[in-house]
Design an enzyme around this catalytic site. Structure first.
Site, PDB file in Angstrom:
ATOM      1  N   SER A 179       4.980 -11.110  -0.756  1.00 52.21           N
ATOM      2  CA  SER A 179       4.345 -10.742   0.515  1.00 52.21           C
ATOM      3  C   SER A 179       4.573 -11.857   1.515  1.00 52.21           C
ATOM      4  O   SER A 179       4.697 -13.035   1.135  1.00 52.21           O
ATOM      5  CB  SER A 179       2.840 -10.523   0.320  1.00 52.21           C
ATOM      6  OG  SER A 179       2.167 -10.444   1.563  1.00 52.21           O
ATOM      7  N   LYS A 187       0.878 -14.939  -4.128  1.00 49.73           N
ATOM      8  CA  LYS A 187       2.200 -14.475  -3.708  1.00 49.73           C
ATOM      9  C   LYS A 187       3.175 -15.630  -3.506  1.00 49.73           C
ATOM     10  O   LYS A 187       4.366 -15.517  -3.834  1.00 49.73           O
ATOM     11  CB  LYS A 187       2.081 -13.633  -2.433  1.00 49.73           C
ATOM     12  CG  LYS A 187       1.353 -12.306  -2.637  1.00 49.73           C
ATOM     13  CD  LYS A 187       2.047 -11.446  -3.684  1.00 49.73           C
ATOM     14  CE  LYS A 187       1.407 -10.080  -3.849  1.00 49.73           C
ATOM     15  NZ  LYS A 187       2.105  -9.231  -4.837  1.00 49.73           N
ATOM     16  N   ASN A 212       5.788  -4.726  -9.451  1.00 53.15           N
ATOM     17  CA  ASN A 212       5.219  -4.223  -8.212  1.00 53.15           C
ATOM     18  C   ASN A 212       3.688  -4.173  -8.232  1.00 53.15           C
ATOM     19  O   ASN A 212       3.053  -4.324  -7.200  1.00 53.15           O
ATOM     20  CB  ASN A 212       5.772  -2.812  -7.940  1.00 53.15           C
ATOM     21  CG  ASN A 212       5.010  -2.098  -6.838  1.00 53.15           C
ATOM     22  OD1 ASN A 212       5.135  -2.427  -5.664  1.00 53.15           O
ATOM     23  ND2 ASN A 212       4.190  -1.120  -7.220  1.00 53.15           N
ATOM     24  N   SER A 233       2.679   4.537  -9.404  1.00 59.55           N
ATOM     25  CA  SER A 233       2.032   5.832  -9.155  1.00 59.55           C
ATOM     26  C   SER A 233       1.842   6.165  -7.684  1.00 59.55           C
ATOM     27  O   SER A 233       1.642   7.322  -7.327  1.00 59.55           O
ATOM     28  CB  SER A 233       0.662   5.864  -9.853  1.00 59.55           C
ATOM     29  OG  SER A 233      -0.198   4.883  -9.302  1.00 59.55           O
ATOM     30  N   ARG A 234       1.917   5.146  -6.814  1.00 54.92           N
ATOM     31  CA  ARG A 234       1.692   5.407  -5.390  1.00 54.92           C
ATOM     32  C   ARG A 234       2.296   4.289  -4.556  1.00 54.92           C
ATOM     33  O   ARG A 234       2.776   3.293  -5.081  1.00 54.92           O
ATOM     34  CB  ARG A 234       0.196   5.520  -5.090  1.00 54.92           C
ATOM     35  CG  ARG A 234      -0.613   4.288  -5.418  1.00 54.92           C
ATOM     36  CD  ARG A 234      -2.105   4.534  -5.293  1.00 54.92           C
ATOM     37  NE  ARG A 234      -2.885   3.347  -5.614  1.00 54.92           N
ATOM     38  CZ  ARG A 234      -3.246   2.419  -4.732  1.00 54.92           C
ATOM     39  NH1 ARG A 234      -2.886   2.549  -3.470  1.00 54.92           N
ATOM     40  NH2 ARG A 234      -3.965   1.375  -5.102  1.00 54.92           N
ATOM     41  N   GLY A 251       3.013  -0.352 -11.655  1.00 54.33           N
ATOM     42  CA  GLY A 251       2.302   0.195 -10.499  1.00 54.33           C
ATOM     43  C   GLY A 251       3.096   1.248  -9.759  1.00 54.33           C
ATOM     44  O   GLY A 251       3.147   1.258  -8.526  1.00 54.33           O
ATOM     45  N   ILE A 308       3.803  -3.001   5.832  1.00 49.17           N
ATOM     46  CA  ILE A 308       4.566  -1.772   5.641  1.00 49.17           C
ATOM     47  C   ILE A 308       3.624  -0.580   5.823  1.00 49.17           C
ATOM     48  O   ILE A 308       2.451  -0.622   5.421  1.00 49.17           O
ATOM     49  CB  ILE A 308       5.194  -1.727   4.238  1.00 49.17           C
ATOM     50  CG1 ILE A 308       6.073  -2.963   4.008  1.00 49.17           C
ATOM     51  CG2 ILE A 308       6.014  -0.461   4.037  1.00 49.17           C
ATOM     52  CD1 ILE A 308       7.249  -3.101   4.943  1.00 49.17           C
ATOM     53  N   TYR A 334      -5.077 -14.566  -2.105  1.00 46.05           N
ATOM     54  CA  TYR A 334      -3.990 -13.583  -2.188  1.00 46.05           C
ATOM     55  C   TYR A 334      -2.661 -14.256  -1.846  1.00 46.05           C
ATOM     56  O   TYR A 334      -1.665 -14.097  -2.565  1.00 46.05           O
ATOM     57  CB  TYR A 334      -4.260 -12.418  -1.242  1.00 46.05           C
ATOM     58  CG  TYR A 334      -3.149 -11.393  -1.203  1.00 46.05           C
ATOM     59  CD1 TYR A 334      -3.019 -10.453  -2.222  1.00 46.05           C
ATOM     60  CD2 TYR A 334      -2.231 -11.361  -0.153  1.00 46.05           C
ATOM     61  CE1 TYR A 334      -1.993  -9.504  -2.197  1.00 46.05           C
ATOM     62  CE2 TYR A 334      -1.212 -10.426  -0.116  1.00 46.05           C
ATOM     63  CZ  TYR A 334      -1.100  -9.497  -1.143  1.00 46.05           C
ATOM     64  OH  TYR A 334      -0.078  -8.572  -1.113  1.00 46.05           O
ATOM     65  N   ALA A 366      -1.921 -17.374  -2.076  1.00 41.61           N
ATOM     66  CA  ALA A 366      -1.562 -18.323  -3.139  1.00 41.61           C
ATOM     67  C   ALA A 366      -0.868 -17.613  -4.293  1.00 41.61           C
ATOM     68  O   ALA A 366       0.110 -18.117  -4.854  1.00 41.61           O
ATOM     69  CB  ALA A 366      -2.816 -19.040  -3.642  1.00 41.61           C
TER      70      ALA A 366
END
Length: 245
Positions: free
Chosen positions: A140, A157, A88, A13-14, A11, A186, A153, A155
């Site tokens: 996270s 992480k 990532n 690219s951004r 991941g 962030i 989400y 769970a």
């Protein structure tokens, strides 16, 4: 850490992934990254290194196991070794559990957990072969503190902590380290989806009184990729300005 092996950053690219890629290259590492789509950032790096001497990118949906395995094998073959992995790539979305549909449930589980475990499974043998390496899983604070509407989400992480601790035990004898970096909110494109009211609430609850920056997280990842962290494994480092303390 050896600089002649490639670091894989998924991941890239951004957002945070882009920052991890840029910083790793600046530190002299060879970097291989993947994402679903090519961005202007990726095009810039590919144009600067058309022969892929120190950077390569491939279009990849990391939930596709066969293609992920092919990507890892290609990186190892091209650069001779793999020296690190930054997991990532992920998907962020929230919904109350009672309103959760099957499609969203499967997307969160397959992207944030299953794909991460799978690509780590593909990379780990190359690190063991070298007798060194660093695996960094991007978690996270949603995996450490409850947030309404983020149960699935969160769970995925929080599962990274258990996965990483156990894997650190498995790989530690061969000097391969496994750690989690868990950012708070962030200032990235992902944070743009957070309402201004919620942002101010978060800032008010943060002892350091501000959002995190990309640089705050990049510095920790740089440290964990370096030999300065050679005796750190099985840890989860929270980067949130004290929000969860």
């Amino acid at each position: 850490m050896r600089k002649n092996g490639a670091i894989i950053i998924t991941g890239g690219s951004r957002g945070l992934g882009q920052a991890f890629v840029r910083d790793a290259l600046a530190c002299g590492h060879i970097v291989a990254t993947c994402s679903r789509n090519e961005t202007a950032f990726i095009r810039e790096l590919r144009a600067a290194d058309p022969d892929e001497n120190r950077f390569c990118w491939r279009a990849l949906d990391i939930t596709n196991g066969a293609e992920s395995k092919k990507f890892v094998k290609e990186v190892a073959r091209r650069y001779g070794a793999i020296s690190g992995l930054v997991n990532n790539a992920g998907y962020s979305d929230g919904q109350l559990l009672t309103m959760m549909n099957e499609e969203l449930l499967q997307k969160l589980l397959s992207t944030n957990l299953e794909a991460l475990i799978r690509i780590t499974h593909f990379v780990a043998p190359y690190l063991l072969r070298e007798g060194a390496g660093s695996i960094i899983n991007i978690g996270s604070i949603s995996g450490k503190r409850g947030f309404s509407g983020m149960s699935i989400y969160g769970a995925t992480k929080s599962a990274l902590d258990g996965f990483s601790r156990c894997l650190a035990r498995e790989l530690g004898e061969r000097m391969v380290r496994v750690n989690v970096v868990a950012p708070g909110l962030i200032a990235t494109e992902m944070a743009d989806a957070t309402s201004e009211v919620e942002k101010q609430k978060i800032i008010g609850l943060t002892p350091m009184g501000r959002f995190g920056t990309v640089a705050d997280v990049v510095g920790v990842v740089r440290f964990l990729l370096s030999d300065d962290s050679a005796f750190i494994t099985g840890q989860s480092i929270t980067v949130d300005g004290g929000f969860t303390c």
